[in-house]
Design an enzyme around this catalytic site. Sequence first.
Site, PDB file in Angstrom:
ATOM      1  N   LEU A 122       0.979  -1.275  -0.029  1.00 41.53           N
ATOM      2  CA  LEU A 122      -0.212  -0.063  -0.027  1.00 41.53           C
ATOM      3  C   LEU A 122       0.692   1.220  -0.152  1.00 41.53           C
ATOM      4  O   LEU A 122       0.513   2.416  -0.591  1.00 41.53           O
ATOM      5  CB  LEU A 122      -1.059  -0.021   1.322  1.00 41.53           C
ATOM      6  CG  LEU A 122      -1.807  -0.951   1.199  1.00 41.53           C
ATOM      7  CD1 LEU A 122      -2.727  -1.099   2.476  1.00 41.53           C
ATOM      8  CD2 LEU A 122      -3.086  -0.814   0.219  1.00 41.53           C
ATOM      9  N   GLY A 123       2.053   1.207   0.613  1.00 40.51           N
ATOM     10  CA  GLY A 123       2.918   2.354   0.609  1.00 40.51           C
ATOM     11  C   GLY A 123       4.004   2.055   1.745  1.00 40.51           C
ATOM     12  O   GLY A 123       4.335   1.067   2.217  1.00 40.51           O
ATOM     13  N   SER A 124       4.808   3.083   1.690  1.00 42.20           N
ATOM     14  CA  SER A 124       5.962   3.098   2.741  1.00 42.20           C
ATOM     15  C   SER A 124       6.076   4.345   3.162  1.00 42.20           C
ATOM     16  O   SER A 124       6.138   5.338   2.785  1.00 42.20           O
ATOM     17  CB  SER A 124       7.185   2.424   2.015  1.00 42.20           C
ATOM     18  OG  SER A 124       7.630   3.364   0.997  1.00 42.20           O
ATOM     19  N   CYS A 126       8.711   6.476   6.683  1.00 40.09           N
ATOM     20  CA  CYS A 126      10.044   6.505   7.322  1.00 40.09           C
ATOM     21  C   CYS A 126      10.450   5.116   7.873  1.00 40.09           C
ATOM     22  O   CYS A 126      11.672   4.741   7.706  1.00 40.09           O
ATOM     23  CB  CYS A 126       9.979   7.529   8.280  1.00 40.09           C
ATOM     24  SG  CYS A 126      10.257   9.206   7.895  1.00 40.09           S
ATOM     25  N   VAL A 129       6.878  -0.618   6.043  1.00 41.61           N
ATOM     26  CA  VAL A 129       6.098  -0.758   4.620  1.00 41.61           C
ATOM     27  C   VAL A 129       4.653  -1.190   4.972  1.00 41.61           C
ATOM     28  O   VAL A 129       4.771  -1.956   5.922  1.00 41.61           O
ATOM     29  CB  VAL A 129       6.807  -1.759   3.624  1.00 41.61           C
ATOM     30  CG1 VAL A 129       8.224  -0.901   2.917  1.00 41.61           C
ATOM     31  CG2 VAL A 129       7.241  -3.072   4.082  1.00 41.61           C
ATOM     32  N   VAL A 130       3.719  -0.592   4.436  1.00 43.47           N
ATOM     33  CA  VAL A 130       2.617  -1.093   4.510  1.00 43.47           C
ATOM     34  C   VAL A 130       2.090  -1.783   3.658  1.00 43.47           C
ATOM     35  O   VAL A 130       1.941  -1.562   2.310  1.00 43.47           O
ATOM     36  CB  VAL A 130       1.519   0.222   4.771  1.00 43.47           C
ATOM     37  CG1 VAL A 130       0.163  -0.340   5.459  1.00 43.47           C
ATOM     38  CG2 VAL A 130       2.252   1.031   6.063  1.00 43.47           C
ATOM     39  N   LYS A 148       1.682  -3.071   8.918  1.00 41.30           N
ATOM     40  CA  LYS A 148       2.936  -2.400   8.720  1.00 41.30           C
ATOM     41  C   LYS A 148       4.172  -3.020   9.214  1.00 41.30           C
ATOM     42  O   LYS A 148       4.148  -3.198  10.289  1.00 41.30           O
ATOM     43  CB  LYS A 148       2.840  -0.954   9.550  1.00 41.30           C
ATOM     44  CG  LYS A 148       3.946   0.223   9.225  1.00 41.30           C
ATOM     45  CD  LYS A 148       3.807   1.099  10.166  1.00 41.30           C
ATOM     46  CE  LYS A 148       3.279   2.415   9.425  1.00 41.30           C
ATOM     47  NZ  LYS A 148       3.469   3.664  10.265  1.00 41.30           N
ATOM     48  N   ASP A 245       1.874  15.773  13.381  1.00 42.47           N
ATOM     49  CA  ASP A 245       2.054  15.375  12.194  1.00 42.47           C
ATOM     50  C   ASP A 245       0.673  15.295  11.302  1.00 42.47           C
ATOM     51  O   ASP A 245       0.470  14.686  10.404  1.00 42.47           O
ATOM     52  CB  ASP A 245       2.837  14.064  11.943  1.00 42.47           C
ATOM     53  CG  ASP A 245       3.439  13.926  10.713  1.00 42.47           C
ATOM     54  OD1 ASP A 245       3.450  14.772   9.776  1.00 42.47           O
ATOM     55  OD2 ASP A 245       3.955  12.780  10.269  1.00 42.47           O
TER      56      ASP A 245
HETATM   57  P1  ATP Z   1       5.706   8.263   7.813  1.00 41.80           P
HETATM   58  O1  ATP Z   1       5.473   7.053   8.560  1.00 41.80           O
HETATM   59  O2  ATP Z   1       7.157   8.422   7.405  1.00 41.80           O
HETATM   60  O3  ATP Z   1       5.368   9.618   8.481  1.00 41.80           O
HETATM   61  P2  ATP Z   1       3.704   7.727   5.881  1.00 41.80           P
HETATM   62  O4  ATP Z   1       2.449   8.099   6.623  1.00 41.80           O
HETATM   63  O5  ATP Z   1       3.464   7.950   4.342  1.00 41.80           O
HETATM   64  O6  ATP Z   1       4.812   8.341   6.488  1.00 41.80           O
HETATM   65  P3  ATP Z   1       3.236   4.794   6.816  1.00 41.80           P
HETATM   66  O7  ATP Z   1       2.135   5.274   7.885  1.00 41.80           O
HETATM   67  O8  ATP Z   1       4.295   3.808   6.782  1.00 41.80           O
HETATM   68  O9  ATP Z   1       3.610   6.073   6.394  1.00 41.80           O
HETATM   69  O10 ATP Z   1       2.203   4.535   5.405  1.00 41.80           O
HETATM   70  C1  ATP Z   1       2.575   4.400   4.269  1.00 41.80           C
HETATM   71  C2  ATP Z   1       1.535   4.466   3.449  1.00 41.80           C
HETATM   72  O11 ATP Z   1       0.605   3.465   3.350  1.00 41.80           O
HETATM   73  C3  ATP Z   1       0.833   5.802   3.454  1.00 41.80           C
HETATM   74  O12 ATP Z   1       0.958   6.539   2.207  1.00 41.80           O
HETATM   75  C4  ATP Z   1      -0.928   5.193   3.456  1.00 41.80           C
HETATM   76  O13 ATP Z   1      -1.418   5.808   2.466  1.00 41.80           O
HETATM   77  C5  ATP Z   1      -0.778   3.689   3.521  1.00 41.80           C
HETATM   78  N1  ATP Z   1      -1.377   3.217   4.623  1.00 41.80           N
HETATM   79  C6  ATP Z   1      -1.005   3.450   6.072  1.00 41.80           C
HETATM   80  N2  ATP Z   1      -1.736   2.712   6.715  1.00 41.80           N
HETATM   81  C7  ATP Z   1      -2.692   2.212   6.038  1.00 41.80           C
HETATM   82  C8  ATP Z   1      -4.053   1.862   6.216  1.00 41.80           C
HETATM   83  N3  ATP Z   1      -4.297   1.487   7.637  1.00 41.80           N
HETATM   84  N4  ATP Z   1      -4.959   1.452   5.545  1.00 41.80           N
HETATM   85  C9  ATP Z   1      -4.671   1.660   4.224  1.00 41.80           C
HETATM   86  N5  ATP Z   1      -3.507   2.367   3.672  1.00 41.80           N
HETATM   87  C10 ATP Z   1      -2.553   2.675   4.573  1.00 41.80           C
END
Ligand code: ATP
Length: 529
Positions: A122-124, A126, A129-130, A148, A245
Amino acid sequence: MLPKAGSLWLLRLLRDIQLAQFYPSILEELNVTRPEHFDFVRPEDLDGIGMGRPAQRRLAEAVKRHRSGNKPKNWVYKILGGFAPEQKETTPPSDSPSFLPEPEGGLKCLIPDGAVSRGELLGSGCFGVVHRGLWTLPSGQTVPVAIKSLRVAPKGPVGTELRDFLREVSVMMNLEHPHLLHLHGLVLGQPLQMVMELAPLGSLHARLTAPAPSPPLPVVLLCLFLQQLAGAMVYLGSRGLVHRDLATRNLLLASPCTIKVADFGLVRPLGGAPGRYVMGGPRPIPYAWCAPESLRQGAFSSASDVWMFGVTLWEMFSGGKEPWAWVPPYLILQRLEKDQARLPRPPLCSRALYALALHCWALDPADRPSFSCLEELIQEAWPPEGHCVRDVMEPGALRMEPGDPITIIEGSASSHSPSSTTWKGQNSRTLKVGSFPASAVTLADLKGSPATCPVHKGSPAWGEQHRGSTDGVRPKAKLRELPPAKSQRRNMPLQRIKGGTECTWSHPPGVPSGTKSHWGRCSFCHPEP
Ligand code: ATP
């Protein structure tokens, strides 16, 4: 089953209390490989592997004895235990083992490695990875989740990533609110994994910036999101926490009309000076979203979260634009403080909502509204809604047909002729925004029927307003002005941007001044307080 290297202590411990038959399931289903892992095992987990309550009590005592002979707690315990709110001493009921505290400080659920399967990325972020995933409950039922995983291996000295990851877990496990992302549990495997509620529609930022044919979001829906966000922040503040944040990238869409605040990696408790958290060292911060006192002194409070709320509002009504993208990062603080500059009013934003944002951007944190006050102010700034009463085909005007629901963003009475009054609004059927003759729309009254008088002079932003509610119930009308904060009356939207001055901030070694990542997080720091 042969004992695995490193888990011989477990086998010995279980043998001593005649529970060796549970060795494979404790090791493989509950993932307990160190004595400290028992801190996260609940009675239900042991019930799940078929261990009776008397045996659980024996196990609890044996683990306690074992640990009293073992000195240091491991990093998971240190961080989660050290960050979670203090637990009240309670006498455990006679049928529950003494080492297993229930939530409020204990983990919600320890999830066996084999119970989750990962799917699409879905994304990553800091430190992780999610992935989209599936969690299979002991009953066999499956739940869609987001998983995550910590990117770094949890061995060696405790790194920032690991500490932030575990801090996020410890914060989330103590929170329960309809607009905060829910943590289901933790997988104590390699890598560590957080199993969270899935927000199937992704981040609000991605939705706001989605290219055509995705239609723009209705203005009233944005107001509903603001209301939900303010409610979640009231709750977070009541738990003595600052988010630090807030941004549309960290608001996830659980459904088309429901946002959830996510990303608790930067959340901190408000300790020390009343209601303030001061950063202890150089850390990346999302500078364009930050209040001046956060940029200058690393000071965070509910009031600095309110500032970020204002920037998040701006993002929502700007279609996900990056705030201050046109100003070099090192000049933002100067623009805010010296020039009293503020982000300009986005075209979709009514004057009332913009006044609310300006109120959030008061230089003195004490002049900013609280989140509970913001809940009220959002209701008061709710855009009026009406219905079209005739075809509008005039060139340049917002097209509408009789019956179209219209959200009024702004009105401007012509001083020459009241009949030529034009309004700006959004047609909720087409989602197009534009100006139209005011005479083409009647305002809806409290019961949803057309008002007796047509829309006329005066700005709706300062006139009849509607109250909103987070559950999508139709807002009620209300008359009231929203005055900007005293200290904001002189503030002008940022229109004049002149040449820069020297950056006086300190930066970590190797990071050039003003570097920023694509999502706007600052890679440079502010001076130590
Ligand atoms: P950081 O953690 O670095 O502040 P971030 O918020 O982009 O940055 P993550 O919380 O690791 O990082 O999330 C990465 C991506 O995964 C995000 O862009 C978000 O759109 C997606 N994501 C995170 N959690 C979920 C969730 N519970 N359901 C759907 N998508 C998610």
